[in-house]
Write an enzyme that holds these catalytic residues in place. Structure first.
Site, PDB file in Angstrom:
ATOM      1  N   ASP A 108      12.919  -5.044  -8.504  1.00  0.00           N
ATOM      2  CA  ASP A 108      12.398  -6.412  -8.531  1.00  0.00           C
ATOM      3  C   ASP A 108      13.248  -7.275  -9.455  1.00  0.00           C
ATOM      4  OD1 ASP A 108      10.063  -6.375  -6.820  1.00  0.00           O
ATOM      5  OD2 ASP A 108       9.153  -5.036  -8.288  1.00  0.00           O
TER       6      ASP A 108
ATOM      7  N   SER B 161       9.156   1.634  -7.746  1.00  0.00           N
ATOM      8  CA  SER B 161       9.643   0.386  -8.333  1.00  0.00           C
ATOM      9  C   SER B 161       9.973   0.605  -9.800  1.00  0.00           C
ATOM     10  CB  SER B 161       8.588  -0.712  -8.206  1.00  0.00           C
ATOM     11  OG  SER B 161       8.981  -1.859  -8.931  1.00  0.00           O
TER      12      SER B 161
ATOM     13  N   MET C 122       3.718  -9.095   0.131  1.00  0.00           N
ATOM     14  CA  MET C 122       3.269  -8.950  -1.249  1.00  0.00           C
ATOM     15  C   MET C 122       1.754  -8.749  -1.271  1.00  0.00           C
ATOM     16  SD  MET C 122       5.959  -9.007  -3.058  1.00  0.00           S
ATOM     17  CE  MET C 122       5.099  -8.951  -4.638  1.00  0.00           C
TER      18      MET C 122
ATOM     19  N   ASP D 255       4.173  -4.412  -1.133  1.00  0.00           N
ATOM     20  CA  ASP D 255       4.577  -4.327  -2.534  1.00  0.00           C
ATOM     21  C   ASP D 255       3.496  -4.896  -3.439  1.00  0.00           C
ATOM     22  OD1 ASP D 255       5.852  -4.381  -4.978  1.00  0.00           O
ATOM     23  OD2 ASP D 255       7.399  -5.817  -4.394  1.00  0.00           O
TER      24      ASP D 255
ATOM     25  N   MET E 162      13.734 -10.796 -11.120  1.00  0.00           N
ATOM     26  CA  MET E 162      12.938 -11.978 -11.464  1.00  0.00           C
ATOM     27  C   MET E 162      13.769 -12.939 -12.300  1.00  0.00           C
ATOM     28  SD  MET E 162       9.334 -10.146 -12.423  1.00  0.00           S
ATOM     29  CE  MET E 162       8.588  -8.953 -11.329  1.00  0.00           C
TER      30      MET E 162
ATOM     31  N   HIS F  98      14.748  -6.748  -4.317  1.00  0.00           N
ATOM     32  CA  HIS F  98      13.783  -7.796  -3.966  1.00  0.00           C
ATOM     33  C   HIS F  98      14.048  -8.988  -4.884  1.00  0.00           C
ATOM     34  CE1 HIS F  98       9.192  -8.951  -3.942  1.00  0.00           C
ATOM     35  NE2 HIS F  98       9.956  -9.888  -3.428  1.00  0.00           N
TER      36      HIS F  98
ATOM     37  N   HIS G 182      13.074   0.691  -5.356  1.00  0.00           N
ATOM     38  CA  HIS G 182      12.774  -0.732  -5.309  1.00  0.00           C
ATOM     39  C   HIS G 182      13.137  -1.394  -6.643  1.00  0.00           C
ATOM     40  CE1 HIS G 182      10.695  -4.154  -3.460  1.00  0.00           C
ATOM     41  NE2 HIS G 182      10.224  -4.426  -4.665  1.00  0.00           N
TER      42      HIS G 182
ATOM     43  N   MET H 196      13.167 -12.137  -6.382  1.00  0.00           N
ATOM     44  CA  MET H 196      12.104 -13.095  -6.689  1.00  0.00           C
ATOM     45  C   MET H 196      12.731 -14.228  -7.489  1.00  0.00           C
ATOM     46  SD  MET H 196       8.975 -10.624  -7.852  1.00  0.00           S
ATOM     47  CE  MET H 196       8.570  -9.128  -6.988  1.00  0.00           C
TER      48      MET H 196
END
Length: 217
Positions: free
Chosen positions: A33, A6, A135, A173, A35, A64, A31, A66
């Site tokens: 993330d 990540s 998660m 994750d 946000m 991913h 990965h 979020m």
């Protein structure tokens, strides 16, 4: 089990080097993330950043989202050509429709659930997914401690997927490190997202190679 580093845990001022590190360490997925400062308190990577990074590597991106409004942002992130893209169950009433849209754009479609979200909420549309992200921390920050109770959720999901003979991968994750990696693999997880366990190491490429070996990749 595969290891997906990540880049949230990398030096954010040198993401190109982080992506190269993942490639040098043999990662099959990177990965990312995303946000939005709303669904989770932090802000991270916009579509142009991911698109530029994707041009630097042949390794597939695992995006991913979020975010509170995946419907509005989905196509912009799909434009970068990710291998996988996941949204959160908690923010949409139409996960099946969004999963179909992700697949139409050529990416694997996933749904992520927070530690407190019951697994049963996924069951009505599980067969429409390519993967599920469990998660193992509350989303929003890198470097959190692993929630071991999520291992039972993984074991139950593994049994359901196998019983129904579904081609659904299980990703976990949050807080995964060498000390709990064997437990994660034993719970039936197919992809383990590792952030600080790689990027905070003294020798991250060698650490990634060792983690992949430990995971039996």
């Amino acid at each position: 089990m595969k290891i997906a580093p990540s880049i949230l845990a990398a030096d954010l001022a040198d993401l190109a080097s982080a992506v190269k590190l993942c490639e040098d360490g043999g990662a099959q997925l990177i990965h990312v993330d995303v946000m939005d400062g709303h669904f989770v308190p932090n802000l991270t990577f916009g579509p142009p950043v991911i698109a530029d990074l994707a041009r630097r590597t042949r390794v597939g991106f695992d995006i991913h989202l979020m975010v509170s409004n995946p419907e509005a942002l989905l196509d912009r992130y799909l434009d970068s050509g990710p291998a996988w893209l996941s949204i959160h169950h908690e923010v949409t009433e139409e996960p099946g429709r969004l999963a179909a849209r992700i697949r139409e754009r050529g990416a694997g479609a996933g749904v992520a659930i927070n530690p407190a979200t019951p697994l049963d909420e996924l069951l009505p549309y599980l067969e429409h997914l390519d993967f599920v992200v469990l998660m193992s921390v509350v989303p929003g920050f890198a470097g959190q401690a692993f929630h071991p109770e999520v291992l039972e959720k993984a074991r139950r999901l593994r049994a359901l997927v196998d019983e129904r003979e579904l081609p659904v991968s299980i990703e976990m994750d949050g807080g995964i490190k060498p000390g709990n990696l064997n437990e994660v693999a034993a719970a039936g997880v197919d992809v383990a997202v590792v952030g600080s366990g790689v990027f905070a190491a003294d020798r991250p490429v060698e650490t990634l190679v060792a983690l992949r070996r430990q995971a039996g990749e």
